[in-house]
Structure formats: C-alpha cells, structure tokens
Write an enzyme that holds these catalytic residues in place. Structure first.
Site, mmCIF file in Angstrom:
data_model
loop_
_atom_site.group_PDB
_atom_site.id
_atom_site.type_symbol
_atom_site.label_atom_id
_atom_site.label_comp_id
_atom_site.label_asym_id
_atom_site.label_seq_id
_atom_site.Cartn_x
_atom_site.Cartn_y
_atom_site.Cartn_z
ATOM 1 C CE LYS A 1 -3.788 -2.543 1.958
ATOM 2 N NZ LYS A 1 -4.485 -3.054 3.126
ATOM 3 C CD GLN B 1 -3.588 -4.783 6.229
ATOM 4 O OE1 GLN B 1 -3.426 -3.821 5.489
ATOM 5 N NE2 GLN B 1 -4.217 -5.881 5.850
ATOM 6 C CG ASP C 1 -9.895 -0.864 4.119
ATOM 7 O OD1 ASP C 1 -9.603 -1.106 2.938
ATOM 8 O OD2 ASP C 1 -9.184 -1.173 5.088
#
Ligand code: NDP
Length: 283
Positions: free
Chosen positions: A52, A96, A119
């Site tokens: 990322k 994460q 997300d």
C-alpha cells in the site's frame, strides 16, 4: 482458448489515473494523504501494508505509517484513530486487519470517520453500498468489477456465483454484481450441493481462503473465473482458491494469483483516498 486478466496491468492503469488526479490536487495546493495503521507482527499484513505504501509513492499520495507493537491496548489504538480523525491533513485512515485478539475489531472500525473510511468498512458506508449510492468503493469487489470492465465483460443477465460471504469480499461483491443486473448466488460453508451450483455459473468468484478449492469439475465450459484467494500452498508458494492449472482450459477468462485481484484491491484503495480528499476539500 482462455485469456488471463492481469491485475498488474489493469491496476497500473487505475493508479496512473489516480496519479494524474493527485497532480491536479497538488496544483491546487492539496496533498492527498493516507494513514495506515498496523498493529502486531502478522507477516502477511506487513507485506500488504508495504504494498500500500509503494502504491501511495507511485500515485504521489503522502502516506503515514503507524506500526504499533502487538501489546498495544485498545485504548491506545482508539486514541490514535481519534487523533487522525481530527487531523485535517489526513484524508484516509486504514487499519490493517486482522487486529490482535485483545482488540475489538468492530469498535475500532466503527470509530473511523465515515468520510475517512477508505476501506468502506464503516456501517454507514456499508449501508451506502447496499443501496447502490456510495462514495467509497468496497476495495476488492470494485477492483474485480474494474478487471471485468477492462475486458468489456457485461454481467447483465449472467449468473454469478460467489463462494464466500465475508463482509469484506463476498457480500459487497454480491451488491456490485446485482447493480450490474447479474443474477447472484452467494455460497458459504453451509451451502448444500456447492459443486452443482458453481457448475451453473457464468462467472465464478472464489473468496474462500482455501488453496485450490475450485476444481475443474466445478467449472462450466467458458466460465469466467475470478480468484480472490491468497493462500500458501503446501510448497510454501502463494496460490489462490482456484486450481488454476486444472481450471484455466475450461474458462474463457481467468485471473492469476499472484498478480490478479490483489493489485486491484490496492488500486481501488488509492482511488478511494482521492475520493476522500475530494469530499473533504471540495464537499
Ligand atoms: P473469510 O474467512 O472472512 O470468509 C471465507 C468465506 O468462505 C466464508 O464465507 C466461509 O463460509 C466460506 N467458506 C469457507 N469454507 C468453505 C467451504 N468449504 N465451502 C464453501 N464456503 C466456504 O475470508 P475473506 O473473504 O476475508 O477472504 C477470502 C480469501 O480472499 C482469503 O484467501 C483472503 O486472504 C483473500 N483476500 C484477498 C484479497 C485480495 O485483495 N486479493 C482481499 C481480501 C481477502 P462461512 O461464512 O459459512 O464461514
């Protein structure tokens, strides 16, 4: 004859579009910024976070990385997210997963401000996806739709069978496919006659988390196969949820692992970061 849809190539095109948009933002004095939080030592998570970061560098997005030890308390994590929520220079926040067991994932994800939730895991954003009116794209499913689009594949009237019903992949995938007028079947670990159902599919999306779960006898001739899985095979190498070698000849299109859906997920994340910067700066 089948065709491999390369996530590497399609994601490059998406990231180039994002990079162009970032240049426009910077010309207006806006520097899009993504904060990524990693708690603990999970090796796969470290790889994802690193990928990322590289994608941010490619696109010109400023990335902030918070690598916290396994023993970080929930209160400490909450404090960091609240700080990032209140920091107007941070456009997107990503925590994460998975989090260590002593931290409640739901509490943490629900805390991220919906307009910074790149997300698209916050219930408010999930609700928008349900009704087909959304800002943030669910990263993996949207990446898959982009791959299909790159080959001009229409889902209209097709039977799409999704194996897996997670909040991250299976369920939002079903929503996006329905929006494109597909007939969607979602299978899971309690599905009876799974093989027969998958065999009816024009499009198979495998998001099971089991190496080579989809075998050639489950695939109808000419089916399109999308492999979401990221697993370690017995040989220690990365492999998907589809037995690629056995299934490819029966398919019309198939995605590889690695180099398939994975890079598309990250490209969509970059796209969402730009959307966040747009919402926060331009309303
Ligand atoms: P989850 O573990 O959350 O969900 C797996 C799903 O598969 C569940 O719905 C489960 O059913 C179903 N399932 C498990 N075993 C069977 C079975 N024998 N028959 C039918 N269904 C079964 O996984 P995720 O959705 O998060 O991820 C799936 C895979 O995709 C993983 O390999 C993950 O690493 C990968 N992944 C890849 C991404 C990428 O960018 N390429 C992004 C996200 C995930 P039930 O609900 O009944 O338990």
């Amino acid at each position: 004859m089948y065709k491999i849809i390369s996530g590497k190539e399609v994601s490059l095109a998406v990231k180039e579009r994002v990079a162009e948009k970032v240049r426009e933002f910077k010309a207006e004095g806006i520097e899009p910024c993504l904060a990524v939080i990693l708690v603990g030592e999970d090796p796969a998570s470290k790889v994802y976070v690193n990928n990322k970061k590289k994608a941010c560098e490619f696109c010109g997005i400023r990335s902030l990385e918070y690598v916290l030890p396994e023993e970080t308390t929930q209160d400490e994590l909450v404090e960091l997210i609240e700080k990032l929520n209140g920091d107007s220079s941070v456009n997107g926040i990503l925590c994460q997963l998975p989090l260590p067991k002593h931290i409640d994932e739901k509490t943490v994800l629900n805390l991220i401000k919906p307009e910074k939730d790149v997300d698209a895991f916050h219930p408010e954003n999930v609700g928008h996806i349900m009704i087909g009116d959304f800002n943030f794209l669910p990263c993996t499913p949207a990446g898959i739709m982009e791959m299909l689009k790159s080959e001009n594949i229409s889902l209209d009237s097709k039977h799409c069978v999704i194996i897996g019903r997670s909040n991250i992949v299976g369920k939002p995938m079903a929503m996006l496919m329905l929006k494109e007028n597909a007939t969607v079947t979602v299978c899971h670990s309690h599905t009876a006659n799974l093989k027969e159902i998958v065999k009816q599919a024009d499009v198979i999306v495998a998001a099971v988390g089991r190496p080579r779960f989809v075998t050639a006898d489950m695939v109808k001739d000419g089916a399109i196969i999308i492999d979401v899985g990221i697993n370690r095979g017995e040989d220690g190498k990365l492999c998907g949820d589809v037995d690629f070698d056995a299934c490819c000849e029966k398919s019309s299109y198939i995605t590889p692992v690695p180099g398939g859906v994975g890079p598309m997920t990250i490209a969509t994340l970059m796209q969402n970061t730009i959307t966040a910067a747009e919402i926060q700066n331009k309303g």
